[in-house]
Design an enzyme around this catalytic site. Sequence first.
Site, PDB file in Angstrom:
ATOM      1  N   GLU A  28       0.894  -1.110  -0.009  1.00  0.00           N
ATOM      2  CA  GLU A  28      -0.042   0.098  -0.038  1.00  0.00           C
ATOM      3  C   GLU A  28       0.819   1.270   0.032  1.00  0.00           C
ATOM      4  OE1 GLU A  28      -4.076  -1.544   2.167  1.00  0.00           O
ATOM      5  OE2 GLU A  28      -2.608  -0.750   3.284  1.00  0.00           O
ATOM      6  N   CYS A  52       3.561   8.927   0.607  1.00  0.00           N
ATOM      7  CA  CYS A  52       4.163   7.792   1.957  1.00  0.00           C
ATOM      8  C   CYS A  52       4.208   6.334   1.376  1.00  0.00           C
ATOM      9  CB  CYS A  52       3.077   7.943   2.983  1.00  0.00           C
ATOM     10  SG  CYS A  52       3.540   6.667   4.407  1.00  0.00           S
ATOM     11  N   CYS A  69       6.397  -6.438   7.651  1.00  0.00           N
ATOM     12  CA  CYS A  69       7.374  -6.083   8.100  1.00  0.00           C
ATOM     13  C   CYS A  69       7.909  -7.192   9.280  1.00  0.00           C
ATOM     14  CB  CYS A  69       7.204  -4.615   8.850  1.00  0.00           C
ATOM     15  SG  CYS A  69       8.555  -4.045   9.809  1.00  0.00           S
ATOM     16  N   CYS A  85       6.749  -4.378  15.902  1.00  0.00           N
ATOM     17  CA  CYS A  85       6.326  -3.220  16.824  1.00  0.00           C
ATOM     18  C   CYS A  85       5.037  -3.782  17.311  1.00  0.00           C
ATOM     19  CB  CYS A  85       6.460  -1.882  16.563  1.00  0.00           C
ATOM     20  SG  CYS A  85       8.117  -1.623  15.732  1.00  0.00           S
ATOM     21  N   CYS A  89       1.604  -1.765  15.758  1.00  0.00           N
ATOM     22  CA  CYS A  89       1.624  -1.610  14.363  1.00  0.00           C
ATOM     23  C   CYS A  89       0.890  -2.571  13.463  1.00  0.00           C
ATOM     24  CB  CYS A  89       3.005  -1.465  13.728  1.00  0.00           C
ATOM     25  SG  CYS A  89       3.056  -1.221  12.042  1.00  0.00           S
ATOM     26  N   CYS A 133      -0.796   6.422   9.906  1.00  0.00           N
ATOM     27  CA  CYS A 133       0.337   5.719  10.008  1.00  0.00           C
ATOM     28  C   CYS A 133       0.120   4.397  11.016  1.00  0.00           C
ATOM     29  CB  CYS A 133       1.108   6.685  11.194  1.00  0.00           C
ATOM     30  SG  CYS A 133       2.139   7.683  10.286  1.00  0.00           S
TER      31      CYS A 133
HETATM   32  N1  SAH Z   1       9.209   1.077   9.794  1.00  0.00           N
HETATM   33  C1  SAH Z   1       9.336   2.668   9.938  1.00  0.00           C
HETATM   34  C2  SAH Z   1       8.750   3.419   9.146  1.00  0.00           C
HETATM   35  C3  SAH Z   1       7.091   3.213   8.947  1.00  0.00           C
HETATM   36  S1  SAH Z   1       6.046   3.408  10.089  1.00  0.00           S
HETATM   37  C4  SAH Z   1       9.370   3.023  11.664  1.00  0.00           C
HETATM   38  O1  SAH Z   1       8.932   2.278  12.309  1.00  0.00           O
HETATM   39  O2  SAH Z   1       9.979   3.993  11.726  1.00  0.00           O
HETATM   40  C5  SAH Z   1       5.789   5.100  10.360  1.00  0.00           C
HETATM   41  C6  SAH Z   1       5.651   5.504  11.787  1.00  0.00           C
HETATM   42  O3  SAH Z   1       4.188   5.291  12.141  1.00  0.00           O
HETATM   43  C7  SAH Z   1       6.487   5.020  12.699  1.00  0.00           C
HETATM   44  O4  SAH Z   1       6.948   6.072  13.835  1.00  0.00           O
HETATM   45  C8  SAH Z   1       5.699   4.177  13.586  1.00  0.00           C
HETATM   46  O5  SAH Z   1       6.060   3.521  14.682  1.00  0.00           O
HETATM   47  C9  SAH Z   1       4.183   4.539  13.359  1.00  0.00           C
HETATM   48  N2  SAH Z   1       3.128   3.751  13.955  1.00  0.00           N
HETATM   49  C10 SAH Z   1       2.872   2.366  13.844  1.00  0.00           C
HETATM   50  N3  SAH Z   1       1.849   2.008  14.023  1.00  0.00           N
HETATM   51  C11 SAH Z   1       1.095   3.262  14.579  1.00  0.00           C
HETATM   52  C12 SAH Z   1      -0.236   3.438  15.005  1.00  0.00           C
HETATM   53  N4  SAH Z   1      -1.236   2.255  15.002  1.00  0.00           N
HETATM   54  N5  SAH Z   1      -0.543   4.492  15.088  1.00  0.00           N
HETATM   55  C13 SAH Z   1       0.281   5.546  15.025  1.00  0.00           C
HETATM   56  N6  SAH Z   1       1.439   5.335  14.468  1.00  0.00           N
HETATM   57  C14 SAH Z   1       1.807   4.297  14.153  1.00  0.00           C
HETATM   58 FE1  SF4 Z   2       7.777  -2.296  11.091  1.00  0.00          FE
HETATM   59 FE2  SF4 Z   2       5.578  -1.284  11.980  1.00  0.00          FE
HETATM   60 FE3  SF4 Z   2       7.514  -1.312  13.480  1.00  0.00          FE
HETATM   61 FE4  SF4 Z   2       7.811   0.182  11.369  1.00  0.00          FE
HETATM   62  S1  SF4 Z   2       6.267   0.389  13.149  1.00  0.00           S
HETATM   63  S2  SF4 Z   2       9.105  -0.970  12.025  1.00  0.00           S
HETATM   64  S3  SF4 Z   2       6.465  -0.656   9.843  1.00  0.00           S
HETATM   65  S4  SF4 Z   2       6.501  -2.920  12.618  1.00  0.00           S
END
Ligand code: SAH
Ligand code: SF4
Length: 347
Positions: free
Chosen positions: A89, A102, A109, A113, A116, A330
């Site tokens: 996406e 974006c 991934c 985290c 996410c 995000c």
């Molecule tokens: N993988 C990279 C970039 C993609 S995520 C990273 O983690 O930095 C982009 C941003 O969205 C990151 O800061 C991530 O922690 C945040 N993010 C992930 N899940 C989210 C959520 N459910 N609500 C708000 N931000 C989120």
């Molecule tokens: Fe991967 Fe989501 Fe963590 Fe970014 S926030 S590193 S996309 S698992």
Amino acid sequence: MTRAADFIPDVQRLLAERGEPAYRLDQAYKALTNSLVRDWEEVTSLPKGLRAALAAEVPASTLTLERHYRASDGTRKYLFHTHDGHAIETVMIPEKKRRTVCISTQIGCPMACTFCATGLLGIKRNLKAREIAEQVFVAARDIAPERVSNVVVMGMGEPFLNYTETLRALKVLNDPEGFGLAARSIAASTSGLVDRIRRFADEPEQFHLAISLHTPFEEQRREIMPVAARHSIPELMSAARYYVDKTRRKLFFEYTLLAGVNDQPEHAAALSKLLDHPLYHLNLLRFNWTDTGYAATSKKRAREFLAEARERGLPATLRPSRGQDIDAACGQLAAKDLRGRPVVQLT
Ligand code: SAH
Ligand code: SF4
């Protein structure tokens, strides 16, 4: 290898096999990255026979647009299928004069985290440079005559686990002969892979960087971000310091506010101590709903947290969330038909 040969190695091979002159590669590169063609037939500067050979063997588009969504706030989301049937996406976020795209760098991934949606998927594979850059080309064609003003590498995936292909794509996006976007209008976000942060600092282009921090406390970071077990916060801060010392560019720290988890006054206080360089900037974001058991901090508390950080002298902003009604905000990118497939570990 030249930039064009790195970006479209299959085209280069075909041209070499046919004994075509070297400038044909540049023509093909410019057609894809600057004229944004999606079909070789559109490239009338190439001879007809060559166009047909290219069309038969190396498709001009590596991504197929499957679905296209528009949110009530103008945000657009594109669901693509790759040639091997995976879904990724891309999001386009309009904001005053900005048109930010974006992009994703991996299918899923592996960083896991805990908040996410992409992290729930596990990883299928890395994207190729061309698959990464093409997301921008499609969005650019979609919004024309408006222009893409910014690119953020904040979609699906951890870009620094796919460093080489991601940087190749960013260089093409920046290349004046290619897409031609200023380096300072391009930003990558990492969950905190310290060696790669240093390497990124050493790149000649002035790309921006964001580091996902999410808590100033070591133990808690390990609970919410498994990557923290690999690199401690002091190690991360040492890489951050290297980046600002080397580049003299602003460094953004991403902080997703999770209700009752990382949004208390002691977090704001510890953050302002930890982020102790004038080039550091805190980017607060309220949690966007994902099926992970977390809840969003209220708007009121988020504003208080912002004030608590600023009062202690930490430059900070609270970013509005965009595109939630189409799961485009995000952390919500999950290309839903991927769910339930087995997790593949990166080697
Ligand atoms: N993988 C990279 C970039 C993609 S995520 C990273 O983690 O930095 C982009 C941003 O969205 C990151 O800061 C991530 O922690 C945040 N993010 C992930 N899940 C989210 C959520 N459910 N609500 C708000 N931000 C989120
Ligand atoms: Fe991967 Fe989501 Fe963590 Fe970014 S926030 S590193 S996309 S698992």
